[in-house]
Design a protein around this motif. Structure first.
Motif, short mmCIF file in Angstrom:
data_model
loop_
_atom_site.label_atom_id
_atom_site.label_comp_id
_atom_site.label_asym_id
_atom_site.label_seq_id
_atom_site.Cartn_x
_atom_site.Cartn_y
_atom_site.Cartn_z
N THR A 148 28.25 61.95 44.11
CA THR A 148 27.43 61.16 43.35
C THR A 148 26.13 61.91 43.22
OG1 THR A 148 28.57 59.11 44.16
CG2 THR A 148 26.36 58.98 43.16
N MET B 297 34.97 59.02 41.87
CA MET B 297 34.37 58.93 43.11
C MET B 297 35.25 58.62 44.07
SD MET B 297 31.11 56.84 44.35
CE MET B 297 31.84 55.39 44.66
N ALA C 72 28.17 53.59 41.69
CA ALA C 72 27.96 54.93 42.48
C ALA C 72 26.48 55.01 43.10
CB ALA C 72 28.27 56.33 41.98
N TRP D 85 32.09 60.68 49.02
CA TRP D 85 31.57 60.12 47.67
C TRP D 85 29.98 60.41 47.70
CZ3 TRP D 85 33.73 54.32 48.15
CH2 TRP D 85 34.86 54.23 48.37
#
Length: 341
Positions: free
Chosen positions: A149, A139, A167, A145
């Motif tokens: 995720t 990640m 995450a 990010w």
């Protein structure tokens, strides 16, 4: 002696006997830390709202901040509760994908669409990795990010099974920003930290996204991702006294004086015992008749709240692999010191 004040500015320190703590037993803590818990940099014990014990080690003092790792998650939990109470978020059963319409793929599976904020808070959302084997480094190498995720979310497994995900906690931070228009850092400063006398977290520019910048020696303020979202699962730096302030707020059912910072109902929901021993990003423990809920981070960073004893223990630590179990220290040296009350 029950506290009649709150440490919004300065803590009122008392000797252990005044806080009904065995001073001799508490004095053993320092020796034990030096012999068995060498990576502890600071410890603060609050009893009935008063500062009953405070010690620092390894050259640290009360003005030093520490990266508290996954303790950050419990702060995120508080922010979600505050955002719901303020009407920014409907409730814990609101769907995660409601907040990210531009990220939703046309072929998003039905399971992904059913995942709620509650599932992120309780670590019961599915991901395509084994429990406790999350590839967090992947990640951290992504330009986005949140998109990464959301892509993992709902894959493999079933909704409702416990699977720890840092995450997933980062998604909650992004949800705070999507719903309030402020980063988790800004929202926390305004609605949580400042009202209870915690030091506000400054905005620190990320120089890079290497290990030291994200997790190590270069962590400052509150780490953020390449798109400016405060990290949801780690990355917050706090003073030990401010860690204790946050725990005291929870012991006080979200009240700070006459002001409600977090709703009592949210704190009760967050810390209600369940088969996973994990509430809304808080670890739960019941042992020998003692119930405790704790914010716990890698390396032995802990905010442990014990309502029955009106006790908060905040421990700030330097990261190391396999540190000594803080619960052993807390139970055998600190809780036992107030057992005779």
């Amino acid at each position: 002696m029950k506290s009649s004040y709150l440490p919004t500015t300065e803590w009122q320190a008392v000797d252990p006997a005044t806080a009904v703590i065995d001073a001799k037993k508490l004095a053993e803590v320092e020796l034990l830390i030096k012999s068995d818990y060498g990576n502890i940099n600071g410890i603060v014990v609050v009893r009935n709202g008063y500062l009953a014990y405070e010690k620092y080690f390894n050259g640290y003092g009360p003005d030093d901040t520490h990266h508290v790792a996954s303790v950050t998650k419990s702060v995120l939990s508080a922010l979600v509760g505050i955002a719901i109470e303020a009407g920014y978020i409907n409730d814990v059963d609101q769907k995660v994908l409601d907040f990210f319409p531009e990220y939703i793929p046309i072929d998003a599976g039905s399971q992904k669409r059913e995942i709620t904020i509650r599932h992120l808070l309780t670590m019961t959302a599915p991901y395509p990795f084994e429990d406790w084997q999350e590839p967090l480094d992947r990640m951290c190498m992504q330009p986005d990010w949140v998109k990464y995720t959301l892509g993992m979310l709902g894959q493999k497994g079933q909704i409702g099974a416990f699977k720890y995900s840092t995450a997933g906690a980062h998604l909650l931070s992004a949800i705070i920003t999507r719903s309030t228009g402020k980063s988790a850092r800004e929202f926390a400063n305004e609605r949580l930290f400042k009202p209870i006398g915690m030091q506000e977290i400054p905005d620190q520019q990320m120089q890079a996204f290497a290990f030291d910048d994200l997790f190590g020696s270069k962590v400052r303020g509150w780490v953020k991702d390449p798109n400016g979202n405060s990290t949801g699962g780690w990355g917050l730096t706090l003073h030990p006294r401010d860690m204790a302030r946050f725990g005291l707020l929870y012991l006080n059912h979200g009240m700070w004086g006459t002001e409600t910072i977090i709703s009592k109902a949210w704190i009760e929901e967050s810390t209600e015992m369940n088969p996973y021993h994990y509430g809304y990003l808080w670890w739960l423990r019941e042992e020998d008749g003692i119930f405790a809920y704790s914010a716990i981070g890698d390396g032995g960073n802990v905010i442990c709240c014990i309502p029955e004893k009106d006790l908060v223990i905040a421990i700030a630590s330097q990261f190391m692999m396999n540190p000594g179990d803080r619960w052993t220290l807390i139970k055998e040296q600190i809780i036992s010191a107030v057992e005779g009350e």
